[in-house]
Design an enzyme around this catalytic site. Structure first.
Site, PDB file in Angstrom:
ATOM      1  N   ARG A  98       0.688  -2.047  -0.376  1.00 42.19           N
ATOM      2  CA  ARG A  98       0.175  -0.183  -0.161  1.00 42.19           C
ATOM      3  C   ARG A  98       1.041   1.165   0.200  1.00 42.19           C
ATOM      4  O   ARG A  98       0.529   2.286  -0.744  1.00 42.19           O
ATOM      5  CB  ARG A  98      -1.292   0.522   1.375  1.00 42.19           C
ATOM      6  CG  ARG A  98      -1.675   1.386   1.271  1.00 42.19           C
ATOM      7  CD  ARG A  98      -2.946   1.094   0.543  1.00 42.19           C
ATOM      8  NE  ARG A  98      -2.462   1.753  -1.802  1.00 42.19           N
ATOM      9  CZ  ARG A  98      -3.481   1.448  -1.929  1.00 42.19           C
ATOM     10  NH1 ARG A  98      -4.439   0.377  -2.757  1.00 42.19           N
ATOM     11  NH2 ARG A  98      -2.913   1.913  -3.104  1.00 42.19           N
ATOM     12  N   LYS A 133       3.304  24.720  -3.193  1.00 39.11           N
ATOM     13  CA  LYS A 133       2.245  23.841  -3.238  1.00 39.11           C
ATOM     14  C   LYS A 133       1.958  22.495  -3.154  1.00 39.11           C
ATOM     15  O   LYS A 133       1.496  21.441  -3.649  1.00 39.11           O
ATOM     16  CB  LYS A 133       0.956  24.393  -3.493  1.00 39.11           C
ATOM     17  CG  LYS A 133       0.536  26.187  -3.421  1.00 39.11           C
ATOM     18  CD  LYS A 133      -0.601  26.807  -4.526  1.00 39.11           C
ATOM     19  CE  LYS A 133      -0.588  27.993  -4.546  1.00 39.11           C
ATOM     20  NZ  LYS A 133      -2.055  28.283  -4.959  1.00 39.11           N
ATOM     21  N   LYS A 165       5.825  37.850  -2.188  1.00 35.59           N
ATOM     22  CA  LYS A 165       4.306  38.306  -2.372  1.00 35.59           C
ATOM     23  C   LYS A 165       3.725  38.727  -2.065  1.00 35.59           C
ATOM     24  O   LYS A 165       4.233  40.306  -1.136  1.00 35.59           O
ATOM     25  CB  LYS A 165       3.887  36.808  -2.021  1.00 35.59           C
ATOM     26  CG  LYS A 165       4.684  35.726  -2.017  1.00 35.59           C
ATOM     27  CD  LYS A 165       4.593  34.747  -4.065  1.00 35.59           C
ATOM     28  CE  LYS A 165       3.276  34.126  -3.961  1.00 35.59           C
ATOM     29  NZ  LYS A 165       2.203  34.320  -4.576  1.00 35.59           N
ATOM     30  N   GLU A 195       5.963  39.415  -6.195  1.00 36.21           N
ATOM     31  CA  GLU A 195       5.324  39.908  -7.279  1.00 36.21           C
ATOM     32  C   GLU A 195       4.192  41.479  -6.838  1.00 36.21           C
ATOM     33  O   GLU A 195       4.083  41.601  -6.556  1.00 36.21           O
ATOM     34  CB  GLU A 195       3.883  38.722  -6.280  1.00 36.21           C
ATOM     35  CG  GLU A 195       2.118  38.385  -6.683  1.00 36.21           C
ATOM     36  CD  GLU A 195       2.062  37.308  -6.091  1.00 36.21           C
ATOM     37  OE1 GLU A 195       2.151  36.344  -6.235  1.00 36.21           O
ATOM     38  OE2 GLU A 195       0.866  37.447  -5.088  1.00 36.21           O
ATOM     39  N   ASP A 216       0.910  38.385 -11.563  1.00 36.81           N
ATOM     40  CA  ASP A 216      -0.557  37.605 -10.852  1.00 36.81           C
ATOM     41  C   ASP A 216      -2.090  37.640 -11.117  1.00 36.81           C
ATOM     42  O   ASP A 216      -2.066  38.799 -11.168  1.00 36.81           O
ATOM     43  CB  ASP A 216      -0.254  37.923  -9.199  1.00 36.81           C
ATOM     44  CG  ASP A 216      -1.123  36.655  -8.636  1.00 36.81           C
ATOM     45  OD1 ASP A 216      -0.590  35.491  -8.585  1.00 36.81           O
ATOM     46  OD2 ASP A 216      -2.207  37.375  -7.723  1.00 36.81           O
TER      47      ASP A 216
END
Length: 279
Positions: A98, A133, A165, A195, A216
């Site tokens: 598994r 992410k 950011k 950004e 962005d």
């Protein structure tokens, strides 16, 4: 490059989680002397990632297990293809089945997804890259899978480069000065990216001396205008809401890099199975 120690750490954590004090089913149903041969079989087409991961996972409990890999990372496969063959003590094969499948199913899904995005920008200058992410603890494996699919990696962690950011930018009164101060304080080899989410932010950021400017959630027309305005003074990255349907148009605006969170954060595990061969 994916290091073996990274794989071994992930596999050991997975094995400790899945069989913290043994495999009650196999130890009850399967004789200790039993051997097994099993094939890793594709239930659907895709791009494979995780050959070494599969091998490490299948041999983690008992090194007598032998894994014969029949495919390489980055290779395409079709449904019903046999991708690897495993032989060894049956209890060990079943205990590790598994965790080995979980890892390569996810990695191959990422590689397959990445390959589709890379194909969609073919003929442009754009490089498809991942983001942070990723699944906690699995970043090294997932980033390797992106490379298997023909994509590229962004910074690996917060420690690798400066990337200001929107929340960083919102907290500094003068972005040009903030970039200049950062440049003065950092080693000359450190990459600085900032950004922006509005056209009027481009010039103040460029004036600070950034290496990369991230546009962005810009529309395609805004991206095209932004690339023209930057005019080669920095690498131009596009991000935000990128899909397979939109990435081709984004790439054709002339951006250098397109970062895609969907490569890792929302893939569906590819359907692979480990089928024991009955003699």
């Amino acid at each position: 490059m994916l290091e073996r120690r990274q794989i071994e750490r992930v596999v050991q954590l997975a094995l400790d989680e899945d069989a913290p004090s043994g495999d009650l089913t196999s130890e009850t149903f399967i004789p200790e002397s039993a051997s097994a041969t099993a094939d890793l079989v594709a239930r659907e087409p895709g791009v494979f990632a995780g050959t070494e991961v599969f091998e490490v996972a299948m041999t983690a409990y008992d090194p007598r297990v032998v894994v014969d890999l029949l495919i390489a990372d980055g290779e395409r496969f079709e449904a019903k293809d046999v991708l690897a063959r495993v032989t060894g003590p049956a209890r060990a094969v079943l205990r590790c089945e598994r965790i080995a499948l979980n890892l390569v199913q996810r990695m191959s899904a990422i590689a397959t997804q990445t390959a589709a995005y890379v194909a969609a920008v073919e003929g442009t200058r754009a490089r498809v890259v991942d983001t942070r992410k990723t699944t906690p603890g699995l970043r090294a494996l997932e980033r390797h899978a992106v490379r298997c699919g023909g994509g590229h990696n962004h910074r690996f962690s917060l420690s690798d480069a400066v990337m200001a950011k929107d929340n960083h930018v919102a907290l500094v009164p003068d972005i040009t000065r903030a970039i200049q101060d950062a440049r003065a304080a950092l080693p000359h080899t450190t990459h600085i990216e900032v950004e922006v989410d509005r056209m009027e932010q481009i010039e103040p950021v460029l004036a600070g001396g950034v290496n990369t400017i991230l546009l962005d959630n810009f529309s395609v027309d805004e991206l095209r205008a932004g690339v023209a305005q930057v005019a080669g003074r920095a690498i131009v990255e596009a991000s935000g809401g990128v899909t397979l349907e939109t990435i081709g148009d984004i790439a054709r605006t002339g951006v250098d890099v397109i970062s895609v969170g969907a490569l890792t954060h929302s893939v569906r595990a590819l359907d692979l199975g480990l089928d024991v061969k009955v003699s």
